[in-house]
Scaffold this motif. Structure first.
Motif, short mmCIF file in Angstrom:
data_model
loop_
_atom_site.label_atom_id
_atom_site.label_comp_id
_atom_site.label_asym_id
_atom_site.label_seq_id
_atom_site.Cartn_x
_atom_site.Cartn_y
_atom_site.Cartn_z
N THR A 148 5.66 3.59 0.77
CA THR A 148 4.97 2.33 0.44
C THR A 148 5.35 1.29 1.49
O THR A 148 6.49 1.26 1.96
N ALA A 195 0.85 -1.19 0.00
CA ALA A 195 0.00 0.00 0.00
C ALA A 195 0.88 1.23 0.00
O ALA A 195 1.98 1.23 0.55
N HIS A 196 0.37 2.29 -0.61
CA HIS A 196 1.13 3.55 -0.75
C HIS A 196 0.30 4.69 -0.13
O HIS A 196 -0.89 4.83 -0.42
N LEU A 197 0.94 5.50 0.70
CA LEU A 197 0.23 6.60 1.35
C LEU A 197 -0.15 7.69 0.34
O LEU A 197 0.61 7.97 -0.58
N THR A 213 -4.59 5.66 1.87
CA THR A 213 -3.74 5.11 0.80
C THR A 213 -4.42 5.36 -0.56
O THR A 213 -5.64 5.50 -0.63
#
Lengths: 267, 267
Positions: free
Chosen positions: A209, A201-203, A231
């Motif tokens: 990530t 997951a990426h903010l 995210t």
């Protein structure tokens, strides 16, 4: 207005990743610079960290990003002041003891403080509408449960009062007794449950990530609830205005929307 | 048994120097390794930091030593467990709201938990005799003051109950409503007031010297109260068993020992 964040986890889990994105909104990617707070339950014990400084500048917030406290229930808040000056006593989350448990409350809303009924049993320390609302809500709950039991035994009362309060203005609520996390959506709340197989997951608010597969076990189940998704590469569930949910140890155990109640069972 | 530390200051002051010596006793120079806690009042707001780890190993304690929080009232505690497991909920100081203020309590003692009367209004979250005592004491105070006023208005009641409890065993007490710090000496408490002209002091538990003249103004008045003196080159006042004192904004405003009451006035 303010923003809210909560986590419910099956096994003690740190919230460092989500919190890192969330505090960016406290003065950097968002205007919620008038203080922040975060509460971690560890068993029946609680740690509450607060600062009246913007989260993105607070030494307490940077300490927490580097010190992963593991918990099964977390509630956090970043503040953009409307009622009440910028000060520690006006910083969420608020806490009171009832039934031998510490209850925690964070709120994103706007209503006339005089519309909130006078609290019984508990009194506000600061000047916010939110703390007055919490004191009233917990006092009503205390009367109706005769100071016995846990949140999960009194959800009907809690929900009835949230619906009443929602008529006075915007009132998104997060509340916990350490086991259950109750969330009430007045205008805006989203949630996501992560379980095996875990992915990446990426903010949204920072270029960070995480690969959850590297930091979890197969048994982990973790739900994150936030005013806005944290995210940008996962699918979050958006709650409907008037919808409430109860999360316990990672899973949603009950959803209510108007007269409709769904009891979820998890194996 | 445990050790206690408090500070009362005229102007917001950091307690880093005293705290640095004090936490050494939590696992290094002393056996009080079963958790620590420290509470800082900032106006009516409160920050409470706790850890179940020994103070000398706790990341929270080292963060605090490097982050000087300025406060006019501080209460801290290092624990050597007797009743109740080592856990966050059994870590002092304990807090409850009464009269729209956060009240803080730390205790060094040993008594049979069943000797403490059943608390009204407040319920313990953990298993310690200390938290039960606090809940009972605050409930009695609440009844007698009808949930009105500040600690300074109800010192007679507080003192009467401390004397009663002292008959059941050792019970050194520190309690604050943010303005006043009440201390009750059952066996061991010492205090020192520092004011201009300020001098140097050297910690007993760490090789650290401070020149207070460099970090204070002429207006500063700071009292530190502790189970045992924290410095080895200053004269601390040792309290007598059964003696209580109230400190407000740096100065001792009242002393009581048996029937003798002294009201101190400070210009």
């Amino acid at each position: 207005m303010c923003e809210l964040l909560a986590m419910s986890a099956k096994l003690p889990t740190d919230i460092s990743f989500s919190f890192t994105g969330f505090v960016e909104r406290s003065g950097r990617t968002g205007p919620h610079k008038d203080g922040f707070g975060i509460c971690f339950y560890e068993g029946k014990g609680v740690r509450l960290f607060k600062d009246h400084l913007p989260g993105c500048e607070s030494p307490v917030a940077s300490f927490l990003q580097g010190y992963p406290i593991k918990s099964t229930a977390v509630i956090s808040h970043i503040r953009q002041a409307n009622v009440g000056q910028i000060s520690l006593e006006n910083t969420h989350p608020f806490q009171r003891e009832m039934c031998g448990r510490i209850w925690t409350f964070a709120h994103n809303g706007q209503m006339k403080i005089e519309d909130i009924p006078e609290p019984r049993h508990y009194r506000p320390v600061g000047q916010t509408d939110s703390e007055k609302l919490f004191c009233w809500l917990l006092g009503e709950l205390r009367d109706s449960c005769n100071n016995q039991g846990r949140m999960r035994d009194h959800i009907d009362t809690l929900e009835k009062h949230c619906n009443r309060i929602n008529q006075y203005g915007v009132s998104n609520i997060m509340m916990s007794d350490g086991d259950s996390i109750f969330v009430y959506c007045s205008t805006k709340l989203s949630w996501i449950t992560r379980r095996a197989p875990f992915g990446k997951a990426h903010l949204t608010d920072a270029d960070l990530t995480i690969d959850f597969a590297e930091v979890t076990t197969e048994d982990d189940v973790v739900t994150v609830i936030a005013t806005q998704p944290l995210t940008d590469d996962e699918t979050w569930h958006q709650m409907r205005p008037g919808e409430s949910r109860i999360f316990e140890f990672g899973d949603c155990v009950q959803t209510r929307y108007g007269p409709e109640i769904i009891h979820h069972s998890h194996s």
